[in-house]
Design an enzyme around this catalytic site. Structure first.
Site, PDB file in Angstrom:
ATOM      1  N   PHE A  79       0.860  -1.188   0.000  1.00 49.55           N
ATOM      2  CA  PHE A  79       0.000   0.000   0.000  1.00 49.55           C
ATOM      3  C   PHE A  79       0.902   1.247   0.000  1.00 49.55           C
ATOM      4  O   PHE A  79       0.763   2.145   0.824  1.00 49.55           O
ATOM      5  CB  PHE A  79      -0.925   0.027   1.223  1.00 49.55           C
ATOM      6  CG  PHE A  79      -1.758  -1.218   1.392  1.00 49.55           C
ATOM      7  CD1 PHE A  79      -2.984  -1.336   0.750  1.00 49.55           C
ATOM      8  CD2 PHE A  79      -1.320  -2.274   2.195  1.00 49.55           C
ATOM      9  CE1 PHE A  79      -3.769  -2.479   0.909  1.00 49.55           C
ATOM     10  CE2 PHE A  79      -2.085  -3.421   2.356  1.00 49.55           C
ATOM     11  CZ  PHE A  79      -3.314  -3.529   1.715  1.00 49.55           C
ATOM     12  N   ASP A 120       1.549  -1.469  -4.850  1.00 48.38           N
ATOM     13  CA  ASP A 120       0.265  -0.774  -4.762  1.00 48.38           C
ATOM     14  C   ASP A 120      -0.629  -1.320  -5.872  1.00 48.38           C
ATOM     15  O   ASP A 120      -0.134  -1.749  -6.922  1.00 48.38           O
ATOM     16  CB  ASP A 120       0.441   0.744  -4.932  1.00 48.38           C
ATOM     17  CG  ASP A 120      -0.711   1.535  -4.329  1.00 48.38           C
ATOM     18  OD1 ASP A 120      -0.546   2.097  -3.234  1.00 48.38           O
ATOM     19  OD2 ASP A 120      -1.791   1.578  -4.963  1.00 48.38           O
ATOM     20  N   CYS A 167      -5.770   3.394   9.516  1.00 52.52           N
ATOM     21  CA  CYS A 167      -6.197   4.797   9.552  1.00 52.52           C
ATOM     22  C   CYS A 167      -7.723   4.874   9.637  1.00 52.52           C
ATOM     23  O   CYS A 167      -8.303   5.916   9.346  1.00 52.52           O
ATOM     24  CB  CYS A 167      -5.651   5.576   8.366  1.00 52.52           C
ATOM     25  SG  CYS A 167      -6.143   4.904   6.784  1.00 52.52           S
TER      26      CYS A 167
HETATM   27  N1  SAH Z   1       1.794   4.247   2.652  1.00 53.68           N
HETATM   28  C1  SAH Z   1       1.403   5.292   1.754  1.00 53.68           C
HETATM   29  C2  SAH Z   1      -0.064   5.679   1.909  1.00 53.68           C
HETATM   30  C3  SAH Z   1      -1.038   4.544   1.728  1.00 53.68           C
HETATM   31  S1  SAH Z   1      -2.609   5.039   1.212  1.00 53.68           S
HETATM   32  C4  SAH Z   1       2.324   6.493   1.941  1.00 53.68           C
HETATM   33  O1  SAH Z   1       3.170   6.478   2.840  1.00 53.68           O
HETATM   34  O2  SAH Z   1       2.203   7.458   1.172  1.00 53.68           O
HETATM   35  C5  SAH Z   1      -3.287   3.538   0.718  1.00 53.68           C
HETATM   36  C6  SAH Z   1      -2.798   3.019  -0.643  1.00 53.68           C
HETATM   37  O3  SAH Z   1      -3.326   1.700  -0.791  1.00 53.68           O
HETATM   38  C7  SAH Z   1      -3.259   3.786  -1.858  1.00 53.68           C
HETATM   39  O4  SAH Z   1      -2.149   4.150  -2.620  1.00 53.68           O
HETATM   40  C8  SAH Z   1      -4.126   2.809  -2.662  1.00 53.68           C
HETATM   41  O5  SAH Z   1      -3.939   2.922  -4.064  1.00 53.68           O
HETATM   42  C9  SAH Z   1      -3.604   1.482  -2.172  1.00 53.68           C
HETATM   43  N2  SAH Z   1      -4.522   0.341  -2.200  1.00 53.68           N
HETATM   44  C10 SAH Z   1      -5.855   0.309  -1.947  1.00 53.68           C
HETATM   45  N3  SAH Z   1      -6.305  -0.959  -1.985  1.00 53.68           N
HETATM   46  C11 SAH Z   1      -5.238  -1.747  -2.280  1.00 53.68           C
HETATM   47  C12 SAH Z   1      -5.059  -3.149  -2.450  1.00 53.68           C
HETATM   48  N4  SAH Z   1      -6.065  -3.995  -2.318  1.00 53.68           N
HETATM   49  N5  SAH Z   1      -3.831  -3.608  -2.721  1.00 53.68           N
HETATM   50  C13 SAH Z   1      -2.795  -2.757  -2.859  1.00 53.68           C
HETATM   51  N6  SAH Z   1      -2.898  -1.431  -2.713  1.00 53.68           N
HETATM   52  C14 SAH Z   1      -4.111  -0.926  -2.420  1.00 53.68           C
END
Ligand code: SAH
Length: 394
Positions: A228, A250, A338
């Site tokens: 993520f 991601d 979060c």
């Molecule tokens: N860790 C990041 C923020 C995460 S926000 C930072 O430090 O900037 C959550 C992220 O999860 C988003 O980019 C979104 O595209 C991704 N996401 C959502 N569902 C997901 C999934 N099932 N598998 C992988 N990524 C996912």
């Protein structure tokens, strides 16, 4: 601006007397129909005693968001004082300098301005309104930003279309604009390209800044999986701190494009140490092919409402179970939630339950949270949303 009065039902003033900034529709006396969305209202108890001033709207369960608990004019001076105070807090946190020019300036209730978010990206400000009242005060808000920064802010972008009620139409766009605002920011010396116009949220996840710095402490010589990852904040900090290998994952191709762009910006890094992966993290985590020393789990909010809390907890448990089960002995997991409706205790219990199910020994090394530029108003505990654990799995 004229201020209308709004009256509470008898006995409904308890929470505002404890400085909670929300008034729910059920607390309002019936028959007060001369109000429009966004109106500035003076909240009074049933016998007419002043309680606070706020923004009214009838688009959801929160009817009034209080912006002042004293009877004062809500003029440009008011807005300037709020913004000066918020800026001072960020300066005290040592977040405003050449090596760090990305931070949250206004964090809604945490800065006494419920319904408003303002993020600073180098010499641009990006704002999101969650209430009609804030949207109607964009001029005051813009002037207050310019009052605090002068020429230090060249562009102000309003990105409220996603955050305001669906009933209200608003187009995103610049409300103060210098041509080609600088889109490269520095977070503790690391470079990131932030596209607030097309990116998620206001363009970057500022709330993980301090936790990225903590990761850097652990990262030297390590093999790291950053799930993520969005634009790769954790990955850049880890590589700059000497990680041996980093995999950034991601599900969004656009996010991975940002990661790749940010890798190029921080050119000291060797590309052979980094790999980007577009995949669903929940699937990917079922069967890891690499032995990682550190895994980062930072999913989006699995629960946005209490109704979806149970399902969210099951999601967190499955994700953490897969990481705990497969990480090598002595491995470290940075695990986050979060979801505001999943509190710290609930999240910790979920991670513990995942550890028991995986039959591994788990130690909590550090407890993580949102940073000081995302302050929690002590009278509004709902403002606490980001929680994390660093666990060691043996
Ligand atoms: N860790 C990041 C923020 C995460 S926000 C930072 O430090 O900037 C959550 C992220 O999860 C988003 O980019 C979104 O595209 C991704 N996401 C959502 N569902 C997901 C999934 N099932 N598998 C992988 N990524 C996912």
């Amino acid at each position: 601006m004229s201020v209308k009065s709004i009256f509470l039902k008898p006995g409904k003033e308890k929470s505002i007397e404890r400085f909670h900034p929300w008034i729910f529709s059920g607390a309002l006396m019936k028959g007060q129909d001369d109000l429009s969305n966004g109106d500035l209202v003076c909240v009074k108890n049933a016998s007419g005693k002043f309680l606070g001033i706020g923004h009214y709207q009838d688009l959801g369960s929160i009817s009034v968001r209080i912006i002042s608990f004293i009877d004062e004019p809500i003029d440009q001076g008011f807005w300037n004082r709020k913004f000066e105070n918020a800026y001072q807090v960020r300066e005290n946190l040592n977040l405003v300098h050449v090596n760090n020019n990305v931070y949250r300036l206004i964090h809604g209730e945490g800065d006494g301005l419920p319904g408003l978010i303002v993020d600073i990206y180098n010499d641009s400000a990006v704002l999101q309104c969650h209430s009609v009242g804030m949207l109607q005060n964009l001029d005051y808000i813009k002037n207050a930003i310019l009052h605090v920064y002068g020429k230090g802010i060249k562009a102000i972008y309003n990105k409220s279309s996603d955050t305001i009620s669906r009933e209200i139409e608003v187009e995103d766009g610049y409300i103060h604009h210098a041509k080609d605002p600088e889109k490269i920011v520095f977070e503790y010396g690391h470079k990131f390209s932030v596209d607030w116009e097309t990116g998620q949220k206001t363009g970057y996840f500022i709330d993980q800044r301090e936790n990225r710095r903590i990761l850097a402490k652990y990262a030297s010589g390590k093999k790291i999986l950053n799930t993520f990852c969005y634009s790769g904040g954790f990955s850049i900090f880890a590589l700059e701190a000497g990680a041996k290998l980093v995999h950034s994952l991601d599900s969004s191709k656009k996010a991975i494009d940002l990661v790749n762009q940010n890798m190029v910006l921080n050119s000291r890094m060797h590309s052979d140490k980094h790999k980007s992966i577009v995949a669903d993290a929940m699937d990917f985590m079922k069967n890891l092919e690499e032995e990682y020393d550190i895994i980062i789990l930072d999913p989006p909010a699995f629960a946005k409402h209490k109704k979806s809390r149970h399902k969210a907890i099951q999601g967190y448990k499955r994700l953490n179970y897969n990481a705990i089960k497969q990480i090598k002995p002595g491995g470290i997991i940075f695990t986050f939630s979060c979801s505001q409706v999943v509190d710290k205790q609930m999240f910790t219990k979920t991670v513990i339950a995942a550890g028991i199910e995986a039959k591994r020994s788990v130690r909590i090394l550090e407890q993580l949270h949102q940073p000081g530029d995302h302050p929690v108003n002590a009278y509004h505990p709902e403002g606490e949303y980001l929680k994390g654990l660093i666990i060691q799995v043996d």
